[in-house]
Write a protein that holds these residues in place. Structure first.
Motif, PDB file in Angstrom:
ATOM      1  N   VAL A 184     120.238 -56.669  52.254  1.00  0.00           N
ATOM      2  CA  VAL A 184     120.051 -55.906  53.487  1.00  0.00           C
ATOM      3  C   VAL A 184     118.796 -55.049  53.415  1.00  0.00           C
ATOM      4  O   VAL A 184     117.976 -55.042  54.342  1.00  0.00           O
ATOM      5  N   VAL A 185     118.617 -54.318  52.310  1.00  0.00           N
ATOM      6  CA  VAL A 185     117.448 -53.433  52.241  1.00  0.00           C
ATOM      7  C   VAL A 185     116.146 -54.225  52.123  1.00  0.00           C
ATOM      8  O   VAL A 185     115.073 -53.694  52.427  1.00  0.00           O
ATOM      9  N   SER A 186     116.250 -55.500  51.700  1.00  0.00           N
ATOM     10  CA  SER A 186     115.040 -56.323  51.616  1.00  0.00           C
ATOM     11  C   SER A 186     114.697 -56.995  52.943  1.00  0.00           C
ATOM     12  O   SER A 186     113.610 -57.559  53.081  1.00  0.00           O
ATOM     13  N   GLN A 187     115.622 -56.935  53.899  1.00  0.00           N
ATOM     14  CA  GLN A 187     115.417 -57.628  55.169  1.00  0.00           C
ATOM     15  C   GLN A 187     115.238 -56.693  56.356  1.00  0.00           C
ATOM     16  O   GLN A 187     114.758 -57.115  57.408  1.00  0.00           O
ATOM     17  N   THR A 188     115.664 -55.439  56.212  1.00  0.00           N
ATOM     18  CA  THR A 188     115.572 -54.503  57.325  1.00  0.00           C
ATOM     19  C   THR A 188     115.390 -53.088  56.797  1.00  0.00           C
ATOM     20  O   THR A 188     115.855 -52.765  55.699  1.00  0.00           O
ATOM     21  N   GLY A 189     114.744 -52.263  57.607  1.00  0.00           N
ATOM     22  CA  GLY A 189     114.593 -50.848  57.288  1.00  0.00           C
ATOM     23  C   GLY A 189     115.456 -49.970  58.169  1.00  0.00           C
ATOM     24  O   GLY A 189     115.224 -48.761  58.259  1.00  0.00           O
ATOM     25  N   ARG A 190     116.472 -50.548  58.785  1.00  0.00           N
ATOM     26  CA  ARG A 190     117.304 -49.804  59.733  1.00  0.00           C
ATOM     27  C   ARG A 190     118.175 -48.750  59.047  1.00  0.00           C
ATOM     28  O   ARG A 190     118.597 -47.782  59.687  1.00  0.00           O
TER      29      ARG A 190
ATOM     30  N   SER B   6     113.235 -60.910  45.376  1.00  0.00           N
ATOM     31  CA  SER B   6     112.057 -61.673  45.783  1.00  0.00           C
ATOM     32  C   SER B   6     111.271 -60.990  46.893  1.00  0.00           C
ATOM     33  O   SER B   6     110.139 -61.382  47.188  1.00  0.00           O
ATOM     34  N   TYR B   7     111.887 -59.975  47.520  1.00  0.00           N
ATOM     35  CA  TYR B   7     111.241 -59.294  48.637  1.00  0.00           C
ATOM     36  C   TYR B   7     111.110 -57.797  48.349  1.00  0.00           C
ATOM     37  O   TYR B   7     111.148 -56.964  49.266  1.00  0.00           O
ATOM     38  N   SER B   8     110.937 -57.472  47.076  1.00  0.00           N
ATOM     39  CA  SER B   8     110.898 -56.067  46.663  1.00  0.00           C
ATOM     40  C   SER B   8     109.814 -55.278  47.382  1.00  0.00           C
ATOM     41  O   SER B   8     109.986 -54.084  47.673  1.00  0.00           O
ATOM     42  N   ASP B   9     108.691 -55.917  47.665  1.00  0.00           N
ATOM     43  CA  ASP B   9     107.578 -55.201  48.291  1.00  0.00           C
ATOM     44  C   ASP B   9     107.904 -54.746  49.708  1.00  0.00           C
ATOM     45  O   ASP B   9     107.281 -53.809  50.229  1.00  0.00           O
ATOM     46  N   ARG B  10     108.898 -55.388  50.352  1.00  0.00           N
ATOM     47  CA  ARG B  10     109.250 -55.035  51.729  1.00  0.00           C
ATOM     48  C   ARG B  10     110.133 -53.793  51.813  1.00  0.00           C
ATOM     49  O   ARG B  10     110.265 -53.183  52.883  1.00  0.00           O
ATOM     50  N   ILE B  11     110.790 -53.448  50.735  1.00  0.00           N
ATOM     51  CA  ILE B  11     111.877 -52.466  50.785  1.00  0.00           C
ATOM     52  C   ILE B  11     111.346 -51.063  51.018  1.00  0.00           C
ATOM     53  O   ILE B  11     110.439 -50.591  50.321  1.00  0.00           O
ATOM     54  N   THR B  12     111.927 -50.389  52.000  1.00  0.00           N
ATOM     55  CA  THR B  12     111.585 -49.000  52.301  1.00  0.00           C
ATOM     56  C   THR B  12     112.789 -48.076  52.184  1.00  0.00           C
ATOM     57  O   THR B  12     112.627 -46.850  52.182  1.00  0.00           O
ATOM     58  N   THR B  13     113.996 -48.619  52.099  1.00  0.00           N
ATOM     59  CA  THR B  13     115.218 -47.817  52.044  1.00  0.00           C
ATOM     60  C   THR B  13     115.405 -47.211  50.658  1.00  0.00           C
ATOM     61  O   THR B  13     115.401 -47.942  49.657  1.00  0.00           O
ATOM     62  N   PRO B  14     115.582 -45.904  50.523  1.00  0.00           N
ATOM     63  CA  PRO B  14     115.898 -45.299  49.229  1.00  0.00           C
ATOM     64  C   PRO B  14     117.195 -45.894  48.668  1.00  0.00           C
ATOM     65  O   PRO B  14     118.236 -45.876  49.344  1.00  0.00           O
ATOM     66  N   LEU B  15     117.114 -46.426  47.443  1.00  0.00           N
ATOM     67  CA  LEU B  15     118.233 -47.191  46.883  1.00  0.00           C
ATOM     68  C   LEU B  15     118.744 -46.562  45.592  1.00  0.00           C
ATOM     69  O   LEU B  15     117.994 -46.407  44.618  1.00  0.00           O
ATOM     70  N   LEU B  16     120.022 -46.218  45.576  1.00  0.00           N
ATOM     71  CA  LEU B  16     120.712 -45.774  44.367  1.00  0.00           C
ATOM     72  C   LEU B  16     121.394 -46.981  43.741  1.00  0.00           C
ATOM     73  O   LEU B  16     122.079 -47.745  44.433  1.00  0.00           O
ATOM     74  N   ILE B  17     121.215 -47.170  42.431  1.00  0.00           N
ATOM     75  CA  ILE B  17     121.799 -48.306  41.714  1.00  0.00           C
ATOM     76  C   ILE B  17     122.770 -47.774  40.663  1.00  0.00           C
ATOM     77  O   ILE B  17     122.372 -46.982  39.796  1.00  0.00           O
ATOM     78  N   LEU B  18     124.035 -48.182  40.735  1.00  0.00           N
ATOM     79  CA  LEU B  18     125.059 -47.773  39.775  1.00  0.00           C
ATOM     80  C   LEU B  18     125.598 -49.002  39.057  1.00  0.00           C
ATOM     81  O   LEU B  18     125.853 -50.030  39.692  1.00  0.00           O
ATOM     82  N   HIS B  19     125.804 -48.891  37.729  1.00  0.00           N
ATOM     83  CA  HIS B  19     126.197 -50.085  36.970  1.00  0.00           C
ATOM     84  C   HIS B  19     126.912 -49.694  35.674  1.00  0.00           C
ATOM     85  O   HIS B  19     126.543 -48.723  35.015  1.00  0.00           O
ATOM     86  N   GLY B  20     127.915 -50.475  35.312  1.00  0.00           N
ATOM     87  CA  GLY B  20     128.592 -50.297  34.035  1.00  0.00           C
ATOM     88  C   GLY B  20     127.774 -50.892  32.900  1.00  0.00           C
ATOM     89  O   GLY B  20     127.279 -52.017  33.012  1.00  0.00           O
ATOM     90  N   SER B  21     127.660 -50.169  31.796  1.00  0.00           N
ATOM     91  CA  SER B  21     126.817 -50.625  30.683  1.00  0.00           C
ATOM     92  C   SER B  21     127.367 -51.864  29.987  1.00  0.00           C
ATOM     93  O   SER B  21     126.610 -52.582  29.318  1.00  0.00           O
TER      94      SER B  21
ATOM     95  N   LEU C 284     111.261 -52.304  41.892  1.00  0.00           N
ATOM     96  CA  LEU C 284     111.089 -51.264  42.907  1.00  0.00           C
ATOM     97  C   LEU C 284     110.226 -50.116  42.390  1.00  0.00           C
ATOM     98  O   LEU C 284     109.341 -49.620  43.095  1.00  0.00           O
ATOM     99  N   LYS C 285     110.502 -49.693  41.176  1.00  0.00           N
ATOM    100  CA  LYS C 285     109.784 -48.550  40.617  1.00  0.00           C
ATOM    101  C   LYS C 285     108.293 -48.846  40.480  1.00  0.00           C
ATOM    102  O   LYS C 285     107.440 -48.000  40.776  1.00  0.00           O
ATOM    103  N   ASP C 286     107.974 -50.063  40.040  1.00  0.00           N
ATOM    104  CA  ASP C 286     106.570 -50.424  39.866  1.00  0.00           C
ATOM    105  C   ASP C 286     105.819 -50.486  41.193  1.00  0.00           C
ATOM    106  O   ASP C 286     104.580 -50.469  41.205  1.00  0.00           O
ATOM    107  N   ARG C 287     106.572 -50.574  42.286  1.00  0.00           N
ATOM    108  CA  ARG C 287     105.947 -50.620  43.606  1.00  0.00           C
ATOM    109  C   ARG C 287     106.018 -49.272  44.321  1.00  0.00           C
ATOM    110  O   ARG C 287     105.751 -49.174  45.516  1.00  0.00           O
TER     111      ARG C 287
END
Length: 687
Positions: A546-552, A606-621, A638-641
């Motif tokens: 979703v965040v790679s396809q829209t900035g809504r 594959s569309y990381s350059d398009r993303i404008t939405t602030p994204l929080l990523i949570l994950h189990g180690s 994302l960070k590199d961009r």
């Protein structure tokens, strides 16, 4: 059963006249106790059930663990005619799997009691408790404990499932941490033993190069056991077959040979038939013999032991995936529950007329447990207004009666209203979802919206009580609306809908969700300038897409998500499931290989350059379902961009969280992130 409106729930709902009552908060989520494992006594007079919740060791005087919470379940009993519930067990490690002896005089349960930690910790064993009161006694002493069990028809024996014991040499190596592992090559198999219910003496019944899945079923004469087994313990390996073993001779009879049995076979009351469900495989096995998962409905199946005839009872007009089946006491019907749109319904199948009948309407039912004669049925029922409780009713024609009140404090809180809604997708197909409105919502008001995508994708959002670690009533208390869509790929809407996103992740499913958002904006409920998106597992995939396809959306949270499908297919513990949707990736050749291209084209990364939405990523180690490379790849892309993102790992956690403070942190951190970037008013409170 009667619809929810006939359940007498009005007495249980919050009093709308007391508008000053606050909504639910994160501490309430951690306070909530869960009801499960219902077992009605043979005479239908009493119900056993479990209640699980967080316990603080210091409350028991154990200061060694410090400020640490552990989740425990205990066994309770309540009269089927109504009355006070009574807690039967209080073990420090908890108890589970309560079951009545056939005569109703004894209660069995599983518990790990005793001292020790690590390799020396006590293993779960069967304990027996007199139903009229008294002390429980330990029955089994199996070295690796008990994972499942079943009483014999006369109550003299119990069939138990236990893991094969390590050799003395292997045990010694493990203790000294000389424990190298061959990837997907070493299996601790489980087999069946039969235990004398009086003396506790145990004898092994099954052996061989297979592992038994779940508790077995006894034949009415107590001479045989039916069970489900597979060749490995790999989660990815869904090859299972039905078996019958003669207890005296240990002779094994393999009932199915295609690896497509789905649930454990159950003996009919006369011992002539077995009933179970099967999912037919459509693909040729790979070189390792493990086929991709098949996205098909589970078919009710019977096997005639005398004629060796296997009968598939699927009907073209019955588009439901049957859950585990059980026989009616008279042997004329098979009963089961199944996902049914946003509900879990009870169905019966009449063997003579070959007709299926839905026995409930718009209810979320679990844990079906009938009395010996079938005249009374106990179950767990969950509603939008109240979490799971124990109910009974007289047969399928009766009216459900609630027996328990496990979380009475909820009546002191205000809740947001919940609606089942439908809308049209881009192709005209009807999509269904659940909408949770803010507490005290006034029609016509535009409010902030968070969309919560479910996991799977072969899963579904249900119309039950919304108080968990996902956005729910705690968000409604803060003024948010929450949309829970069931796009194509979801279960409960027929086989076509379940298979409709095959090869099309991010296609029709994405459009189904976005048209639901558009509908809420059109109805004047959602404020289009204050919207957020979140999801876990496949819901995390959808978040990345979703965040790679829209900035809504102004903010998003990807939990245990898979934004890079190609690397996911090669590292997950369920590659067959992923490959079911996209085919086996052919790594040989160049980047123009069509097989590789499919995985890349539908990956959010594959569309990381398009993303404008602030994204929080949570994950189990320790997540093996969605390995940690997934969030790391996406975060780095994302960070590199220069994108706004944050990655948080939770030590020791797998695909779902099991620890108290991690669950609390997840809720707080997600809300802070989404509020900060969607409303601009967030304050940091996450630990």
């Amino acid at each position: 059963m009667a619809p929810a409106s006939a359940l007498g729930l009005a007495l249980l709902l919050p009093n709308t006249a007391t508008a000053q009552r606050r909504g639910l908060d994160d501490s309430d989520v951690m306070r909530l106790k869960a009801v499960g494992s219902v077992a009605l006594s043979p005479d239908g007079s009493r119900v056993l059930y479990t209640v699980s919740g967080w316990e603080h060791p210091n409350a028991r005087g154990d200061t060694a663990l410090g400020d640490r919470h552990e989740r425990r379940s205990h066994v309770f009993m309540v009269p089927a005619t109504g009355g006070d519930a009574r807690q039967l067990t209080y073990g420090e490690r908890g108890e589970s799997q309560p079951a009545w002896s056939p005569d109703g005089n004894t209660i069995a349960f599983v518990a790990a009691r005793g001292t020790g930690t690590g390799d020396d910790a006590p293993r779960p064993q069967i304990w027996l408790l007199p139903a009229q009161g008294g002390e429980a006694r330990q029955l089994t002493t199996l070295k690796d404990g008990v994972s499942g069990y079943a009483w014999s028809p006369d109550g003299s024996k119990i069939a138990v499932l236990t893991t094969d014991t390590l050799s003395r040499e292997a045990e010694a190596k493990r203790r000294r941490r000389d424990d190298s592992q061959v990837y997907e090559g070493e299996f601790r198999l489980s087999h069946i033993w039969v235990v004398d219910a009086t003396t506790g003496s145990a004898s092994r019944v099954t052996s061989g190069n297979f592992t038994v899945n779940g508790a077995p079923s006894w034949s009415p004469d107590g001479a045989r056991l039916a069970f489900l087994a597979g060749p490995t313990t790999l989660i990815r390996d869904e090859r299972h077959d039905a078996y019958v073993v003669d207890i005296a001779s240990k002779q094994l009879d393999r009932i199915t040979t295609g690896g497509d049995a789905e649930t454990a076979p159950q003996f009919s009351p006369d011992g002539k038939l077995l009933a179970f469900t099967m999912i037919p495989h459509e693909f040729a096995p790979h070189k390792d013999g493990i086929p991709p998962r098949t996205l098909r409905n589970g078919r009710v199946t019977t096997f005639d032991l005398a004629t060796r005839t296997l009968t598939n009872h699927a009907r073209p007009d019955f588009d439901v995936s049957a859950g585990a089946v059980r026989w009616s006491p008279d042997g004329r019907e098979l009963w089961f529950t199944a996902s049914d749109r946003v509900y879990q319904s009870v169905y019966s199948y009449d063997l003579a007329s070959k007709q299926y009948t839905k026995r409930t309407k718009d209810l979320l039912v679990a844990g079906l447990s009938p009395s010996k004669d079938g005249s009374r049925i106990a179950f767990v029922l969950n509603t939008p207004e109240w979490p799971a409780e124990v109910y009974v009713q007289d047969g399928f024609a009766g009216t459900p009666k609630r027996l328990t009140n496990t979380n009475p404090w909820i009546a002191e809180r205000s809740l947001g209203a919940q609606r089942v809604m439908t809308w049209k997708s881009k192709d005209g197909r009807e999509v269904e979802g659940v909408l949770l409105l803010p507490v005290g919502y006034q029609e016509g008001a535009k409010v902030p919206l968070v969309v919560s995508a479910h996991g799977g994708p072969t899963s579904a959002h249900t119309n039950g009580f919304r108080l968990g670690t996902d956005p729910g009533q705690t968000w409604a208390a803060r003024g948010w609306a929450v949309l829970y869509p069931n796009p194509r790929g979801s279960t409960g809407y027929g086989e076509w809908w379940m298979r409709a996103n095959t090869g099309d992740w991010g296609g029709g499913d994405y459009r189904d969700i976005m048209t639901g958002v558009d509908e809420l904006i059109k109805r004047g409920i959602a404020d289009s300038t204050r919207m957020a998106f979140e999801g876990w597992s496949y819901g995390g995939y959808m978040t990345s897409w979703v965040v790679s396809q829209t900035g809504r959306f102004k903010a998003a949270m990807m939990g245990a998500g898979l934004p890079s499908l190609l690397s996911m297919a090669g590292t997950t513990d369920i590659p067959g499931y992923i490959n079911t949707f996209f085919g086996q990736p052919q790594y040989d050749g160049s980047i123009v290989n069509p097989s590789i291209r499919k995985f890349l084209e539908r990956s959010g990364i594959s569309y990381s350059d398009r993303i404008t939405t602030p994204l929080l990523i949570l994950h189990g180690s320790n997540d093996e379902r969605v390995p940690i490379g997934q969030p790391m790849e996406f975060y780095r892309a994302l960070k590199d961009r220069g994108k706004t993102t944050e990655l948080v790992f939770y030590p020791r956690e797998g695909h779902g969280f099991a620890e108290y403070y991690h669950q609390l942190d997840r809720m707080k951190r997600e809300y802070e992130w989404i509020e900060r970037y969607t409303l601009g008013t967030g304050q940091k409170t996450a630990m």
